[in-house]
Write an enzyme that holds these catalytic residues in place. Sequence first.
Site, short mmCIF file in Angstrom:
data_model
loop_
_atom_site.label_atom_id
_atom_site.label_comp_id
_atom_site.label_asym_id
_atom_site.label_seq_id
_atom_site.Cartn_x
_atom_site.Cartn_y
_atom_site.Cartn_z
CE1 TYR A 164 30.44 55.81 48.85
CE2 TYR A 164 31.99 55.62 47.06
CZ TYR A 164 31.73 55.84 48.39
OH TYR A 164 32.77 56.08 49.26
CD GLU A 171 24.93 56.50 53.94
OE1 GLU A 171 25.38 57.65 54.06
OE2 GLU A 171 25.65 55.51 53.70
C1 LIG Z 1 28.22 63.82 62.47
C2 LIG Z 1 29.15 63.61 61.36
C3 LIG Z 1 28.49 63.21 60.11
C4 LIG Z 1 29.40 63.39 58.92
C5 LIG Z 1 28.65 63.14 57.70
C6 LIG Z 1 29.42 63.45 56.46
C7 LIG Z 1 28.63 62.98 55.30
C8 LIG Z 1 29.45 62.93 54.07
C9 LIG Z 1 28.81 62.17 52.97
C10 LIG Z 1 29.41 60.78 52.87
C11 LIG Z 1 28.68 59.90 51.92
C12 LIG Z 1 29.05 58.46 52.20
C13 LIG Z 1 28.07 57.53 51.65
C14 LIG Z 1 28.39 56.08 51.96
O1 LIG Z 1 28.27 55.85 53.34
C15 LIG Z 1 27.48 55.20 51.21
C16 LIG Z 1 28.11 53.87 50.94
O2 LIG Z 1 29.17 53.54 51.34
S1 LIG Z 1 27.19 52.87 49.98
C17 LIG Z 1 28.23 51.50 49.59
C18 LIG Z 1 29.27 51.81 48.52
N1 LIG Z 1 30.47 52.27 49.13
C19 LIG Z 1 31.70 52.02 48.66
O3 LIG Z 1 31.89 51.37 47.66
C20 LIG Z 1 32.83 52.56 49.46
C21 LIG Z 1 33.92 52.90 48.55
N2 LIG Z 1 34.97 53.64 49.23
C22 LIG Z 1 36.05 53.04 49.68
O4 LIG Z 1 36.06 51.88 49.64
C23 LIG Z 1 37.30 53.67 50.18
O5 LIG Z 1 37.66 52.95 51.31
C24 LIG Z 1 37.44 55.12 50.55
C25 LIG Z 1 36.64 55.39 51.83
C26 LIG Z 1 36.93 56.04 49.46
C27 LIG Z 1 38.92 55.40 50.81
O6 LIG Z 1 39.67 55.10 49.69
P1 LIG Z 1 41.29 55.02 49.66
O7 LIG Z 1 41.71 54.87 48.24
O8 LIG Z 1 41.90 56.12 50.42
O9 LIG Z 1 41.56 53.75 50.44
P2 LIG Z 1 41.41 52.25 49.97
O10 LIG Z 1 40.36 51.68 50.81
O11 LIG Z 1 41.24 52.10 48.51
O12 LIG Z 1 42.83 51.67 50.38
C28 LIG Z 1 44.08 52.25 49.99
C29 LIG Z 1 45.17 51.25 50.24
O13 LIG Z 1 45.16 50.83 51.59
C30 LIG Z 1 44.91 49.45 51.68
N3 LIG Z 1 44.00 49.20 52.80
C31 LIG Z 1 43.01 49.99 53.22
N4 LIG Z 1 42.36 49.43 54.25
C32 LIG Z 1 42.95 48.25 54.45
C33 LIG Z 1 42.73 47.19 55.36
N5 LIG Z 1 41.75 47.23 56.26
N6 LIG Z 1 43.54 46.11 55.28
C34 LIG Z 1 44.53 46.04 54.38
N7 LIG Z 1 44.81 47.01 53.48
C35 LIG Z 1 44.02 48.09 53.53
C36 LIG Z 1 44.28 49.07 50.36
O14 LIG Z 1 44.47 47.76 50.02
C37 LIG Z 1 44.97 50.00 49.42
O15 LIG Z 1 46.24 49.49 49.13
P3 LIG Z 1 46.82 49.49 47.65
O16 LIG Z 1 46.72 50.91 47.16
O17 LIG Z 1 48.21 48.99 47.80
O18 LIG Z 1 45.94 48.57 46.88
#
Ligand SMILES: CCCCCCCCCCCCC[C@@H](O)CC(=O)SCCNC(=O)CCNC(=O)[C@H](O)C(C)(C)COP(=O)(O)OP(=O)(O)OC[C@H]1O[C@@H](n2cnc3c(N)ncnc32)[C@H](O)[C@@H]1OP(=O)(O)O
Length: 242
Positions: A164, A171
């Site tokens: 992250y 970015e």
């Molecule tokens: C013009 C407009 C511009 C706007 C700009 C705004 C800027 C704001 C700043 C933003 C900064 C972002 C920076 C970023 O881009 C940099 C990077 O990403 S660097 C790389 C590192 N990144 C990460 O590690 C990302 C980590 N985050 C996540 O993974 C999450 O997805 C998150 C977005 C935080 C959402 O989390 P959440 O807990 O809500 O969801 P989960 O993904 O953990 O999933 C919850 C449960 O749903 C199931 N799930 C989700 N998606 C799927 C799928 N595709 N298929 C099947 N199941 C799915 C998942 O398994 C979870 O289920 P369970 O709870 O039962 O395990």
Amino acid sequence: MAAVGKTVPKSPKPRAGPGSLARGWLILYNIVLTAGWLAVMYVYILHVLNNSSSPEVYSGLYDSVEVVLKVFQSLALLEIVHAALGIVPSNVLLTAFQVFSRVFLVWGVMHPFKEAQTSLGASLCIAAWTITEIIRYSFYTFALLNMKPYILQWCRYTFFIVLYPIGVTGELLAIYSSLAPAAEQKAFSLEMPNPLNVSFYYHYFLVGVMFTYIPIFPQLYFHMVRQRRKVIGGVTKVAKKE
Ligand SMILES: CCCCCCCCCCCCC[C@@H](O)CC(=O)SCCNC(=O)CCNC(=O)[C@H](O)C(C)(C)COP(=O)(O)OP(=O)(O)OC[C@H]1O[C@@H](n2cnc3c(N)ncnc32)[C@H](O)[C@@H]1OP(=O)(O)O
């Protein structure tokens, strides 16, 4: 029988998974996205190996990954749809911030500005996104098939700690590299006088986007920290497991 007046502790209601049609769609979606990000990684590594002797190995990287990156990063928009429709229990707002920031980087920063494409920032964030997404989508695929390999689960909820900050640094550097060309070219800007009587300067908008990282990024990061605690426990619990 439960005594009158005593509170019977409720066991947490098990969450219903997606229906079979949604499950089939999600399996397909996750496999395609895993394959797409593996393709980005393959092209990325190939580029680095072929240009390792050049001091600016990163400057041509965007050109190599451009098409696959655009396709698979844009397909992530469907994640917002999945969350909004409730077929995955992800937080809609956090998912939207996560996806929009990256789609914006690809289409609103890297696509129009060569300076952003050739910046160190572009190669840093593309590397962080690629590693994250290969792990994330493959983990989701396994989870849908009722398998959760611990190593993948651990990577999913651990790598973000460093990826992250690397991604965000990349970015912000890429956006910063696009400020001067955006101002010089007056790209996507609207100057007065005009019939609408409003002015819009894209480079100021880009500065505004950079500032939005201050309140939003910590929310995403600490959301993942809480998820990590919930799914694999804190530092001590992890150390015991190893
Ligand atoms: C013009 C407009 C511009 C706007 C700009 C705004 C800027 C704001 C700043 C933003 C900064 C972002 C920076 C970023 O881009 C940099 C990077 O990403 S660097 C790389 C590192 N990144 C990460 O590690 C990302 C980590 N985050 C996540 O993974 C999450 O997805 C998150 C977005 C935080 C959402 O989390 P959440 O807990 O809500 O969801 P989960 O993904 O953990 O999933 C919850 C449960 O749903 C199931 N799930 C989700 N998606 C799927 C799928 N595709 N298929 C099947 N199941 C799915 C998942 O398994 C979870 O289920 P369970 O709870 O039962 O395990």
